[in-house]
Write a protein that holds these residues in place. Sequence first.
Motif, PDB file in Angstrom:
ATOM      1  N   UNK A 147       5.445   4.753 -13.208  1.00  0.00           N
ATOM      2  CA  UNK A 147       5.754   4.060 -14.241  1.00  0.00           C
ATOM      3  C   UNK A 147       6.349   4.872 -15.316  1.00  0.00           C
ATOM      4  N   UNK A 148       7.477   4.714 -15.784  1.00  0.00           N
ATOM      5  CA  UNK A 148       8.073   5.409 -16.822  1.00  0.00           C
ATOM      6  C   UNK A 148       7.869   6.726 -16.745  1.00  0.00           C
ATOM      7  N   UNK A 149       8.233   7.315 -15.496  1.00  0.00           N
ATOM      8  CA  UNK A 149       8.252   8.753 -15.333  1.00  0.00           C
ATOM      9  C   UNK A 149       6.800   9.219 -15.060  1.00  0.00           C
ATOM     10  N   UNK A 150       5.819   8.554 -14.922  1.00  0.00           N
ATOM     11  CA  UNK A 150       4.717   9.126 -14.665  1.00  0.00           C
ATOM     12  C   UNK A 150       3.916   8.393 -13.673  1.00  0.00           C
ATOM     13  N   UNK A 173     -13.359   1.862   0.865  1.00  0.00           N
ATOM     14  CA  UNK A 173     -12.927   1.372  -0.478  1.00  0.00           C
ATOM     15  C   UNK A 173     -12.978  -0.118  -0.503  1.00  0.00           C
ATOM     16  N   UNK A 174     -13.556  -0.668  -1.783  1.00  0.00           N
ATOM     17  CA  UNK A 174     -13.542  -2.082  -1.964  1.00  0.00           C
ATOM     18  C   UNK A 174     -12.035  -2.485  -1.923  1.00  0.00           C
ATOM     19  N   UNK A 175     -12.008  -3.587  -1.405  1.00  0.00           N
ATOM     20  CA  UNK A 175     -10.564  -4.066  -1.407  1.00  0.00           C
ATOM     21  C   UNK A 175     -10.343  -5.166  -2.365  1.00  0.00           C
ATOM     22  N   UNK A 176      -9.147  -5.058  -3.079  1.00  0.00           N
ATOM     23  CA  UNK A 176      -8.839  -6.076  -4.281  1.00  0.00           C
ATOM     24  C   UNK A 176      -7.722  -6.744  -3.539  1.00  0.00           C
ATOM     25  N   UNK A 177      -7.544  -8.154  -3.900  1.00  0.00           N
ATOM     26  CA  UNK A 177      -6.387  -9.005  -3.451  1.00  0.00           C
ATOM     27  C   UNK A 177      -5.021  -8.655  -4.295  1.00  0.00           C
ATOM     28  N   UNK A 178      -3.753  -8.869  -3.745  1.00  0.00           N
ATOM     29  CA  UNK A 178      -2.654  -8.444  -4.151  1.00  0.00           C
ATOM     30  C   UNK A 178      -2.465  -9.123  -5.555  1.00  0.00           C
ATOM     31  N   UNK A 179      -2.691 -10.596  -5.471  1.00  0.00           N
ATOM     32  CA  UNK A 179      -2.476 -11.024  -6.942  1.00  0.00           C
ATOM     33  C   UNK A 179      -3.441 -10.541  -8.106  1.00  0.00           C
ATOM     34  N   UNK A 180      -4.528 -10.127  -7.845  1.00  0.00           N
ATOM     35  CA  UNK A 180      -5.372  -9.563  -8.888  1.00  0.00           C
ATOM     36  C   UNK A 180      -4.803  -7.896  -9.306  1.00  0.00           C
ATOM     37  N   UNK A 181      -4.160  -7.239  -8.535  1.00  0.00           N
ATOM     38  CA  UNK A 181      -3.771  -6.170  -8.679  1.00  0.00           C
ATOM     39  C   UNK A 181      -2.378  -6.269  -9.473  1.00  0.00           C
ATOM     40  N   UNK A 182      -1.678  -7.463  -9.030  1.00  0.00           N
ATOM     41  CA  UNK A 182      -0.328  -7.598  -9.912  1.00  0.00           C
ATOM     42  C   UNK A 182      -0.657  -7.964 -11.143  1.00  0.00           C
ATOM     43  N   UNK A 204      -3.336  -7.304 -12.881  1.00  0.00           N
ATOM     44  CA  UNK A 204      -3.908  -5.975 -13.688  1.00  0.00           C
ATOM     45  C   UNK A 204      -2.857  -5.246 -14.097  1.00  0.00           C
ATOM     46  N   UNK A 205      -1.814  -5.038 -13.098  1.00  0.00           N
ATOM     47  CA  UNK A 205      -0.790  -4.078 -13.335  1.00  0.00           C
ATOM     48  C   UNK A 205       0.132  -4.459 -14.926  1.00  0.00           C
ATOM     49  N   UNK A 206       0.602  -5.983 -14.572  1.00  0.00           N
ATOM     50  CA  UNK A 206       1.051  -6.524 -15.909  1.00  0.00           C
ATOM     51  C   UNK A 206       0.359  -6.552 -17.376  1.00  0.00           C
ATOM     52  N   UNK A 207      -1.176  -6.720 -17.106  1.00  0.00           N
ATOM     53  CA  UNK A 207      -1.830  -6.402 -18.288  1.00  0.00           C
ATOM     54  C   UNK A 207      -1.926  -4.946 -18.731  1.00  0.00           C
ATOM     55  N   UNK A 208      -1.873  -4.053 -17.913  1.00  0.00           N
ATOM     56  CA  UNK A 208      -1.956  -2.823 -18.144  1.00  0.00           C
ATOM     57  C   UNK A 208      -0.594  -2.285 -18.778  1.00  0.00           C
ATOM     58  N   UNK A 209       0.490  -2.827 -18.278  1.00  0.00           N
ATOM     59  CA  UNK A 209       1.819  -2.184 -18.506  1.00  0.00           C
ATOM     60  C   UNK A 209       1.910  -2.549 -20.277  1.00  0.00           C
ATOM     61  N   UNK A 210       1.387  -3.793 -20.445  1.00  0.00           N
ATOM     62  CA  UNK A 210       1.279  -4.363 -21.782  1.00  0.00           C
ATOM     63  C   UNK A 210       0.776  -3.408 -22.821  1.00  0.00           C
ATOM     64  N   UNK A 211      -0.405  -2.979 -22.340  1.00  0.00           N
ATOM     65  CA  UNK A 211      -1.372  -2.007 -23.165  1.00  0.00           C
ATOM     66  C   UNK A 211      -0.940  -0.828 -23.353  1.00  0.00           C
ATOM     67  N   UNK A 212       0.102  -0.423 -22.445  1.00  0.00           N
ATOM     68  CA  UNK A 212       0.371   1.104 -22.459  1.00  0.00           C
ATOM     69  C   UNK A 212       1.188   1.339 -23.681  1.00  0.00           C
ATOM     70  N   UNK A 213       1.952   0.469 -24.248  1.00  0.00           N
ATOM     71  CA  UNK A 213       2.678   0.760 -25.657  1.00  0.00           C
ATOM     72  C   UNK A 213       2.102   0.004 -27.012  1.00  0.00           C
ATOM     73  N   UNK A 214       2.381   0.434 -28.256  1.00  0.00           N
ATOM     74  CA  UNK A 214       1.909  -0.080 -29.225  1.00  0.00           C
ATOM     75  C   UNK A 214       2.391  -1.662 -29.428  1.00  0.00           C
ATOM     76  N   UNK A 215       3.429  -2.166 -28.820  1.00  0.00           N
ATOM     77  CA  UNK A 215       3.765  -3.383 -29.139  1.00  0.00           C
ATOM     78  C   UNK A 215       2.889  -4.518 -28.386  1.00  0.00           C
ATOM     79  N   UNK A 216       1.929  -4.029 -27.691  1.00  0.00           N
ATOM     80  CA  UNK A 216       1.240  -5.115 -26.983  1.00  0.00           C
ATOM     81  C   UNK A 216      -0.470  -4.429 -26.872  1.00  0.00           C
TER      82      UNK A 216
END
Length: 247
Positions: free
Chosen positions: A184-187, A218-227, A229-241
Amino acid sequence: MDRFFRILELNKIFNARRTPVSRRDLEELLESNRSTIKRTIEEMRLYLDAPIKYDRKQNGYYYDLKEGEHPFEIPGLWFNSNELFALMVTHRLLSKIQPGLLDASISPFRRRIEELLKGKEAGRGEIAHRVRILQAAVRPTRVDDFRKVTTALVNRYQLRLFYHSRSGDETTDRIVSPQRLVYYRDNWYLDAYCHLRNELRTFSLDRLKPIRTNERPAKEIDDQNLDDHFTKTCKGMFPTAVGMNRA
C-alpha cells in the motif's frame, strides 16, 4: 482479440502481402466477423491514414505502397493512461527485485517490458525517458525478513517477531497469526492476528524482525473482517482520518 491487436495484425498482414487479401480470409485470420473487419479498416483509414485500398476485381484489400516504399508503420502512442501506468509501475517494481529464487523466471518478463517501452508503439524509448512514476516515501524491507514472513503466511503458521512501534517508540515480543501481505502506497504491511493484543493489527514490515515460525497453526480470520480491518487501517495511516488499530 481486442481492437488494438486487430489493427496490429491487419498492419502485419497488409505489409507482408503484395496481393489483395479477401475479407473472408481476413475474417479467418483475425477470428472476427464481417462488420468488425470493415469497421477496423475504416478506423485505420480515418485515424491512422493507412493506405488501404480495395481491389474489386480480386475482391480484396491491400496497402497501396509504391515500389521500394517502406512498409507502413502504425503512428502515435498506443497506450492508454491505465496501461501506461501499469507498465511503468511493473517495470519499476521488477527492477527493484534483488537476485533470488525467482530471478530466472522474472528476468525474461522484465526484459519483455523493456522491449515494449523501447518499441515504436512507445515512441522508441521516449516513454521511459519522459515519463516518471513518483513513489511515496519508500521504506526498505530486508529480503530475509520478507521471506520469513511470507513463508509463515503461505504455510499458515504462527510467527514470533519483535516489533518496534513508531507511536510508542518501544519494541515488543509478539506471537502473531499472519493473514495478509498488503502493498500500500509503496510499502509492505502485514495484517495479522496479534496474540498479545488479542485482535487484528497491521505491522509495517520495515519495523518488524521475525524470529521464527511457530509449529502452531495460524488463527484464521474471515475475509470480511480482514477487509473491514484494512479499510479502517488505511484511514488511520494518514492525518485526515482516525481509527487505525496500530500495532
